[in-house]
Design a protein around this motif. Sequence first.
Motif, PDB file in Angstrom:
ATOM      1  N   LYS A 188     -13.312  10.791  20.880  1.00 17.25           N
ATOM      2  CA  LYS A 188     -12.299  11.833  20.691  1.00 17.25           C
ATOM      3  C   LYS A 188     -12.721  13.140  21.374  1.00 17.25           C
ATOM      4  CE  LYS A 188      -9.129  10.253  17.554  1.00 17.25           C
ATOM      5  NZ  LYS A 188      -8.996   9.007  18.335  1.00 17.25           N
ATOM      6  N   LYS A 189     -14.032  13.367  21.449  1.00 17.08           N
ATOM      7  CA  LYS A 189     -14.513  14.629  22.014  1.00 17.08           C
ATOM      8  C   LYS A 189     -14.819  14.525  23.512  1.00 17.08           C
ATOM      9  CE  LYS A 189     -16.128  16.887  17.864  1.00 17.08           C
ATOM     10  NZ  LYS A 189     -17.131  17.798  17.327  1.00 17.08           N
ATOM     11  N   LYS A 191     -14.495  15.017  27.370  1.00 13.21           N
ATOM     12  CA  LYS A 191     -13.956  16.169  28.101  1.00 13.21           C
ATOM     13  C   LYS A 191     -13.420  15.745  29.458  1.00 13.21           C
ATOM     14  CE  LYS A 191     -17.676  18.702  27.545  1.00 13.21           C
ATOM     15  NZ  LYS A 191     -18.667  19.791  27.493  1.00 13.21           N
ATOM     16  N   THR A 404     -22.721  12.022  22.707  1.00 15.03           N
ATOM     17  CA  THR A 404     -23.224  13.164  21.932  1.00 15.03           C
ATOM     18  C   THR A 404     -24.642  13.534  22.366  1.00 15.03           C
ATOM     19  OG1 THR A 404     -21.873  12.486  20.052  1.00 15.03           O
ATOM     20  CG2 THR A 404     -23.691  14.009  19.591  1.00 15.03           C
ATOM     21  N   ASP A 409     -20.054  16.200  24.450  1.00 18.35           N
ATOM     22  CA  ASP A 409     -18.935  16.425  23.537  1.00 18.35           C
ATOM     23  C   ASP A 409     -18.280  17.780  23.781  1.00 18.35           C
ATOM     24  OD1 ASP A 409     -19.578  14.025  22.463  1.00 18.35           O
ATOM     25  OD2 ASP A 409     -20.234  14.796  20.497  1.00 18.35           O
ATOM     26  N   SER A 410     -16.982  17.796  23.734  1.00 18.79           N
ATOM     27  CA  SER A 410     -16.260  19.064  23.861  1.00 18.79           C
ATOM     28  C   SER A 410     -16.237  19.763  22.513  1.00 18.79           C
ATOM     29  CB  SER A 410     -14.832  18.820  24.342  1.00 18.79           C
ATOM     30  OG  SER A 410     -14.046  18.339  23.270  1.00 18.79           O
ATOM     31  N   ASP A 411     -15.877  21.037  22.529  1.00 20.79           N
ATOM     32  CA  ASP A 411     -15.833  21.786  21.282  1.00 20.79           C
ATOM     33  C   ASP A 411     -14.621  21.391  20.461  1.00 20.79           C
ATOM     34  OD1 ASP A 411     -18.055  23.029  22.243  1.00 20.79           O
ATOM     35  OD2 ASP A 411     -16.921  24.673  23.156  1.00 20.79           O
ATOM     36  N   SER A 412     -13.498  21.115  21.135  1.00 24.73           N
ATOM     37  CA  SER A 412     -12.289  20.786  20.381  1.00 24.73           C
ATOM     38  C   SER A 412     -12.325  19.329  19.966  1.00 24.73           C
ATOM     39  CB  SER A 412     -11.045  21.062  21.221  1.00 24.73           C
ATOM     40  OG  SER A 412     -10.454  19.870  21.643  1.00 24.73           O
ATOM     41  N   ASP A 413     -11.571  19.024  18.937  1.00 21.79           N
ATOM     42  CA  ASP A 413     -11.618  17.701  18.350  1.00 21.79           C
ATOM     43  C   ASP A 413     -10.750  16.709  19.130  1.00 21.79           C
ATOM     44  OD1 ASP A 413     -13.175  16.777  16.371  1.00 21.79           O
ATOM     45  OD2 ASP A 413     -11.567  16.670  14.875  1.00 21.79           O
TER      46      ASP A 413
END
Lengths: 423, 423
Positions: A188-189, A191, A404, A409-413
């Motif tokens: 989900k994260k 980018k 991870t 991982d991006s900051d937004s979910d």
Amino acid sequence: MGLVVQKYGGSSVADAEGIKRVAKRVVDAKRNGNQVVVVVSAMGDTTDELIDLAEQVSPMPTGREFDMLLTAGERISMALLAMAIKNLGHEAQSFTGSQAGVITDSVHNKARIIDVTPGRIRTSIDEGNIAIVAGFQGVSQEGKNITTLGRGGSDTTAVALAAALAAEVCEIYTDVDGVFTADPRVVKKAKKIDWISFEDMLELAASGSKVLLHRCVEYARRYNIPIHVRSSFSGLRGTWVSNEPQGDQQVEHAIISGVAHDVSEAKVTVVGVPDKPGEAAAIFRAIADAEVNIDMVVQNVSAASTGLTDISFTLPKAEGRKAIDALERTKASIGFDSLRYDDQIAKISLVGAGMKTNPGVTAGFFEALSDAGVNIELISTSEIRISVVTRADDVNEAVRAVHTAFGLDSDSDEAVVYGGTGR
Amino acid sequence: MGLVVQKYGGSSVADAEGIKRVAKRVVDAKRNGNQVVVVVSAMGDTTDELIDLAEQVSPMPTGREFDMLLTAGERISMALLAMAIKNLGHEAQSFTGSQAGVITDSVHNKARIIDVTPGRIRTSIDEGNIAIVAGFQGVSQEGKNITTLGRGGSDTTAVALAAALAAEVCEIYTDVDGVFTADPRVVKKAKKIDWISFEDMLELAASGSKVLLHRCVEYARRYNIPIHVRSSFSGLRGTWVSNEPQGDQQVEHAIISGVAHDVSEAKVTVVGVPDKPGEAAAIFRAIADAEVNIDMVVQNVSAASTGLTDISFTLPKAEGRKAIDALERTKASIGFDSLRYDDQIAKISLVGAGMKTNPGVTAGFFEALSDAGVNIELISTSEIRISVVTRADDVNEAVRAVHTAFGLDSDSDEAVVYGGTGR
């Protein structure tokens, strides 16, 4: 004034509404002062429907006629797109692969482009038209028969035309926003990548990333044609693929570009192979003669006590039967003990040019998998990629753990914007 | 060994089953020792579906792109037919109109064949293949663009190929058993015609008979190619169309070949035209400039008291609006009183070379109509045809009365064998 080649996939032109939306996008590019050449795939499920019809009349549709059949799909979509563009007040002409000068070899169903002679396209755009070209198809140099380029062939058509026309960019419009650091359905994260090198993109494509096919990227690298992968639905800036980042293209991850995974392969293990020269060659000659493409190959050191070793390789599940049959036929002459076939595997790959100069990457990759409790069955590495084979059940967890661990991982979910089809 | 050209219409190849049935029939012809060239239309409703798509993206689909779109239909059916034939163990190759050497003028949507250069077809059949050719389509001599031949174009493709290849016969397979003495939907006792001359067939086609189109018969007559019209469902012997009957071809009706009717036309009457030189010319120049095709033209003698006359003509209903508009624009310069438009008419025609030497035919025709209580509004004759215009409501009764009066009724009550579609 620049020359832009745009390619739209089947999901972008799945129905009349989609065709009209694409027409607007094409006209926008023209209004911005560009010469525009558009490569288009068959509408939505057209190709599958044609294949279904073929199977109803013949259990083994043959090459030449099968290509003749399938190319009808692009003929429909390109003509409709030309009409839709004219309806917006711009001139458009559509061209079959043959008319566009896409010359291929004679290998039906998976022909390779050997030359592009885009004289008619050049004339058409110089006269002010938008040129629409059927993707996925060409005409054989010998015999002048209609050919198709195989899976993902429309992307290759677009890049080949861009090269022949010395285009500034080849824009590949699809139903996702670009290339991601991992499959967003799994992570989900994940980018969106702003810029990625041809080399890293080639490794991602070879490792299971579906957005661009290996052959298309290879072609773009050879002729140095920048690719811009983007969504035909959102219109957002997507991912640039090129030799070097230009202007404001951001290179966020100097070490790792992304994590790819692939669950379409199976593993064959040849057990009890005599550890002497020529044995491996005999095995892979048998596989090659059966026209099976293999991916990873691993041979363990032989047990000193027996003088026997095991050889494992991975291959597309669809070719498993063929490979096993070919090996069984040569069992006596090669002299191995037995064969094991396992299609419950997954391949997970970490790709990035930075790993060449960062010795900690391999260790970090294995640690992340270990921490997630994922067992490694095979390992294979290149200069800028590490791949492992695991149980298929572990794949999602493994990809997330690695993503991870390498700070991708991006900051937004929920980073992903999908298009209309939700694919 | 003879060379046979076979043509199968859309209803014969409407689905996979139909294609397999046609494949068997083609293979039978090959097994009988013939070289076989097959011309095929698009499957069932494919063309209508493509037109529907085109109208969704553009209110006015243009010529070149529209042709590109429509020709996808035959490409699908011909490839499928070639596969189905191969599946029966025979070699087959499919060819687009362009590949088959069908060269046309540049009038998109209704191009005319100007040459056929069937070199690839000749090579293919000489190598033992069955050649499958896309009907309805060609390539323009100038510009090398894809063209279509308009309604019924596949029949013309078949006849043109038969002529270029010096075929023994052009077999037109359709969903009825042949040409009948009248439309069997109207006249239950209509008889299948065993043999009919090109001349009579031309007049029947011009008078509303739908089985063969005028253009196709004209082409066959010019190159003296015998046509055999027959059912792809029943396989029965059908109707032979040629210069002279051959062998056992029966000529039953020496005087009258058949009765045709047509309810697709409308009648325009230009009322109060000054009876002086140049008036009729001005009227029909206006019509011609609007690209409207007219059929019958009748002018009554002028009333001596007024010096005015009425001119009536018939034309396809679909072109009525265009004709009226064109005439209205020239009303002042031509100087007529008013226009009358009537689309509730029918045309009934009696066709037969024998009427040239049988003066009683015209009288018998009018008597039959009179006895049936049918009023005649216009009359037009050629050497081998008499046509009248009546009220549309009277058409069925009129056709039956004339059919009976000229001894065309068959002895059996239900002479017709329809194919699968029931059309």
